[in-house]
Design a protein around this motif. Structure first.
Motif, mmCIF file in Angstrom:
data_model
loop_
_atom_site.group_PDB
_atom_site.id
_atom_site.type_symbol
_atom_site.label_atom_id
_atom_site.label_comp_id
_atom_site.label_asym_id
_atom_site.label_seq_id
_atom_site.Cartn_x
_atom_site.Cartn_y
_atom_site.Cartn_z
ATOM 1 N N ALA A 166 6.113 -2.916 11.543
ATOM 2 C CA ALA A 166 5.863 -4.170 10.830
ATOM 3 C C ALA A 166 7.091 -4.621 10.049
ATOM 4 O O ALA A 166 7.406 -5.819 9.995
ATOM 5 N N VAL A 167 7.786 -3.645 9.452
ATOM 6 C CA VAL A 167 8.932 -4.015 8.606
ATOM 7 C C VAL A 167 10.019 -4.720 9.402
ATOM 8 O O VAL A 167 10.773 -5.540 8.844
ATOM 9 N N ASN A 168 10.124 -4.433 10.687
ATOM 10 C CA ASN A 168 11.192 -5.028 11.502
ATOM 11 C C ASN A 168 11.032 -6.539 11.636
ATOM 12 O O ASN A 168 12.032 -7.267 11.783
ATOM 13 N N VAL A 169 9.790 -7.023 11.632
ATOM 14 C CA VAL A 169 9.572 -8.463 11.763
ATOM 15 C C VAL A 169 9.309 -9.128 10.406
ATOM 16 O O VAL A 169 9.460 -10.342 10.277
ATOM 17 N N LEU A 170 8.943 -8.334 9.406
ATOM 18 C CA LEU A 170 8.641 -8.898 8.092
ATOM 19 C C LEU A 170 9.885 -9.033 7.210
ATOM 20 O O LEU A 170 10.006 -9.981 6.434
ATOM 21 N N ASN A 171 10.805 -8.081 7.308
ATOM 22 C CA ASN A 171 12.022 -8.140 6.482
ATOM 23 C C ASN A 171 12.794 -9.457 6.635
ATOM 24 O O ASN A 171 13.217 -10.050 5.644
ATOM 25 N N THR B 293 3.164 4.525 3.430
ATOM 26 C CA THR B 293 3.656 3.929 2.195
ATOM 27 C C THR B 293 3.914 5.060 1.207
ATOM 28 O O THR B 293 3.307 6.125 1.314
ATOM 29 N N PRO B 294 4.794 4.868 0.229
ATOM 30 C CA PRO B 294 5.093 5.950 -0.706
ATOM 31 C C PRO B 294 3.924 6.312 -1.612
ATOM 32 O O PRO B 294 3.876 7.416 -2.155
ATOM 33 N N VAL C 60 7.185 0.635 3.981
ATOM 34 C CA VAL C 60 6.465 1.345 5.039
ATOM 35 C C VAL C 60 7.505 2.070 5.884
ATOM 36 O O VAL C 60 8.423 1.440 6.412
ATOM 37 N N TYR C 61 7.351 3.381 6.003
ATOM 38 C CA TYR C 61 8.344 4.165 6.733
ATOM 39 C C TYR C 61 7.637 5.076 7.734
ATOM 40 O O TYR C 61 6.540 5.584 7.463
ATOM 41 N N PRO C 62 8.243 5.307 8.921
ATOM 42 C CA PRO C 62 7.603 6.146 9.930
ATOM 43 C C PRO C 62 7.692 7.631 9.589
ATOM 44 O O PRO C 62 8.772 8.145 9.299
ATOM 45 N N VAL C 63 6.562 8.304 9.607
ATOM 46 C CA VAL C 63 6.523 9.762 9.461
ATOM 47 C C VAL C 63 5.995 10.323 10.780
ATOM 48 O O VAL C 63 4.859 10.072 11.167
ATOM 49 N N LYS C 64 6.844 11.059 11.443
ATOM 50 C CA LYS C 64 6.550 11.539 12.791
ATOM 51 C C LYS C 64 5.557 12.696 12.776
ATOM 52 O O LYS C 64 5.639 13.588 11.930
ATOM 53 N N GLY C 65 4.601 12.655 13.680
ATOM 54 C CA GLY C 65 3.641 13.741 13.825
ATOM 55 C C GLY C 65 3.505 14.146 15.279
ATOM 56 O O GLY C 65 3.967 13.431 16.188
ATOM 57 N N TYR C 66 2.880 15.297 15.513
ATOM 58 C CA TYR C 66 2.745 15.837 16.870
ATOM 59 C C TYR C 66 1.301 16.242 17.140
ATOM 60 O O TYR C 66 0.536 16.548 16.216
ATOM 61 N N MET D 152 15.453 5.227 4.089
ATOM 62 C CA MET D 152 14.692 6.472 4.068
ATOM 63 C C MET D 152 14.720 7.121 2.696
ATOM 64 O O MET D 152 13.688 7.526 2.159
ATOM 65 N N TRP D 153 15.898 7.209 2.104
ATOM 66 C CA TRP D 153 16.022 7.905 0.826
ATOM 67 C C TRP D 153 15.375 7.109 -0.301
ATOM 68 O O TRP D 153 14.824 7.688 -1.254
ATOM 69 N N LYS D 154 15.405 5.795 -0.201
ATOM 70 C CA LYS D 154 14.710 4.975 -1.189
ATOM 71 C C LYS D 154 13.214 5.227 -1.100
ATOM 72 O O LYS D 154 12.523 5.352 -2.117
ATOM 73 N N TRP D 155 12.699 5.303 0.129
ATOM 74 C CA TRP D 155 11.266 5.568 0.330
ATOM 75 C C TRP D 155 10.897 6.949 -0.225
ATOM 76 O O TRP D 155 9.869 7.102 -0.900
ATOM 77 N N CYS D 156 11.732 7.945 0.034
ATOM 78 C CA CYS D 156 11.470 9.295 -0.477
ATOM 79 C C CYS D 156 11.452 9.305 -2.015
ATOM 80 O O CYS D 156 10.605 9.970 -2.631
ATOM 81 N N LEU D 157 12.366 8.557 -2.609
ATOM 82 C CA LEU D 157 12.415 8.484 -4.071
ATOM 83 C C LEU D 157 11.162 7.806 -4.614
ATOM 84 O O LEU D 157 10.584 8.249 -5.621
ATOM 85 N N GLN D 158 10.728 6.737 -3.947
ATOM 86 C CA GLN D 158 9.502 6.064 -4.369
ATOM 87 C C GLN D 158 8.296 6.998 -4.270
ATOM 88 O O GLN D 158 7.414 6.980 -5.132
ATOM 89 N N MET D 159 8.284 7.813 -3.234
ATOM 90 C CA MET D 159 7.179 8.764 -3.083
ATOM 91 C C MET D 159 7.209 9.795 -4.208
ATOM 92 O O MET D 159 6.172 10.136 -4.789
#
Length: 419
Positions: A258-263, A360-361, A271-277, A85-92
């Protein structure tokens, strides 16, 4: 030729349709009991061609800090002990500069504009209904500061040929008459005239039915355990119930998962999940209800008319793979619909929902080829999966078939993340 598609959301189903149109035998597998039951289920309903912009933009880090302390905040970050998560945030954060924004915006607009152009042909060919409207999006500004800041967006829209109108308060009311009831709560707006609206899940279900008529096979309840690799190629998709499902080519359209089967097979995507409502409520009085989509710039909440319903969606939570819908999770979106259209719908009958946007970031989806010659990607669309579905589905289908797509794939593939 046989193609196996992983994922039966709007992205997977549109890809299946465009492959089937070219005479391909297609099998779609999904862990759910039917199509469009994850991120496609109750999204904002916007086809946001004019608002296809990366979240990573100049000034966003400071805004994000301010949003975190708002009572009805559009952003929340859970401080998880997650290096991913923090790596993704840094990339963003690294993309929050003018140069990166311009590059990423150009890539996103390329896909969304193509999607805008090809979707009418799909609708004409299939005749499917999805509560669609073509009345644009009204970005509503509550303050003069927001109105002034929109000049930067106007410049970008003009650069990419996206039609728009700058509207004062009275002109906003002409477009959305029900706003006359709350005219003191906003100062003006920016109307994106080429945007459309529609129910993404209704579209996905209807297109699935057409795909079945075209010979596409859908296998539900199939949780993917792994992607099998033999001799440098994908040899099959291993599922918990059906075992190995094999084909000549494979498309991963699994959104945040996707990342769960691609890694495990060496393809590492940010690719990281961003939750919405969202909440969906019935229209009670058409005269006081929205007619298209209104985007509340203050709360980053979209209000969309879908037939005899109103969809209100927003918020961004970076909390990992949580699908929990807490008792107060939809308070912000409920507040916005009650504040702007208090007489338009029945909030007491609102149905709440939460979903994970595959972000994606840099905001751009990940499309096309991979290091494996028979594995292709169609994921990472973030909040714009519905907007980009037809364009990315058609482009990826062409790539799978070995045909040059009608848009450039430069900067859209996984190669941009290679080190």
């Amino acid at each position: 030729m046989k193609v196996v598609i992983m994922g039966a959301g709007v992205i997977g189903v549109t890809t299946a349709y465009y492959l089937a149109k070219q005479g391909v035998k297609v099998v779609v597998i999904d862990r759910q009991t039917g199509p469009g039951l994850e991120t496609s289920y109750a999204n904002a309903g916007q086809l946001s061609y004019g608002m296809s912009s990366p979240w990573a933009a100049p000034g966003i880090p400071l805004k994000a800090v301010k949003w975190m302390f708002m009572k009805r905040r559009p952003l929340f970050i859970m401080p998880l002990l997650s290096p991913t998560m923090w790596k993704w945030c840094l990339q963003m954060l690294r993309n929050c500069n003018a140069e990166s924004y311009a590059i990423n915006k150009g890539r996103m607009v390329r896909v969304s504009s193509y999607s805008r152009d090809v979707m009418p042909d799909l609708i004409a060919d299939t005749g499917i209904e999805y509560d669609g409207r073509q009345m644009g999006t009204l970005q509503l500004f509550r303050t003069a500061k927001q109105m002034k800041a929109s000049k930067a967006d106007q410049a970008v829209l003009a650069e990419y040929g996206s039609p728009y109108e700058v509207l004062g308060r009275d002109a906003c009311i002409e477009v959305e008459p029900a706003l006359a009831e709350v005219r003191g709560k906003f100062v003006g707006g920016l109307r994106l005239t080429s945007d459309r609206t529609g129910d993404c899940r209704m579209f996905t279900i209807a297109l699935t039915d057409k795909c079945i008529e075209m010979g596409v096979e859908f296998q539900y309840g199939q949780t993917i355990k792994a992607i099998a690799v033999e001799n440098g190629k994908i040899s099959g998709v291993d599922t918990e119930i059906a075992g190995r499902i094999s084909g000549d080519a494979y498309v991963c359209a699994m959104g945040s998962y996707a990342v769960n089967v691609l890694n495990p097979i060496g393809i590492r995507l940010p690719v990281y999940p961003v939750k919405g409502y969202s909440v969906t409520l019935p229209v009670t009085n058409d005269a006081f209800a929205p007619q298209s989509t209104i985007m509340d710039e203050t709360h980053k909440v979209a209000i969309t008319r879908l037939g005899d319903r109103i969809r209100v969606a927003g918020q961004a939570e970076i909390v990992g793979y949580s699908n929990r819908l807490g008792p107060h999770a939809t308070d912000t979106v409920r507040h916005v619909i009650g504040d702007l259209f208090p007489k338009g719908g029945d909030l007491s009958r609102a149905e709440g929902w939460t979903g994970l946007r595959p972000m994606t970031p840099d905001g751009t989806p990940v499309l096309g080829p991979t290091r494996y010659e028979n594995l292709f990607l169609n994921t990472g669309h973030g909040t714009l999966g519905w907007t980009m579905a037809c364009g990315s589905g058609r482009a990826v289908a062409d790539v799978v078939m070995g045909k040059p797509p009608e848009i450039s794939m430069e900067g859209l593939t996984a190669a941009r993340y290679a080190r």
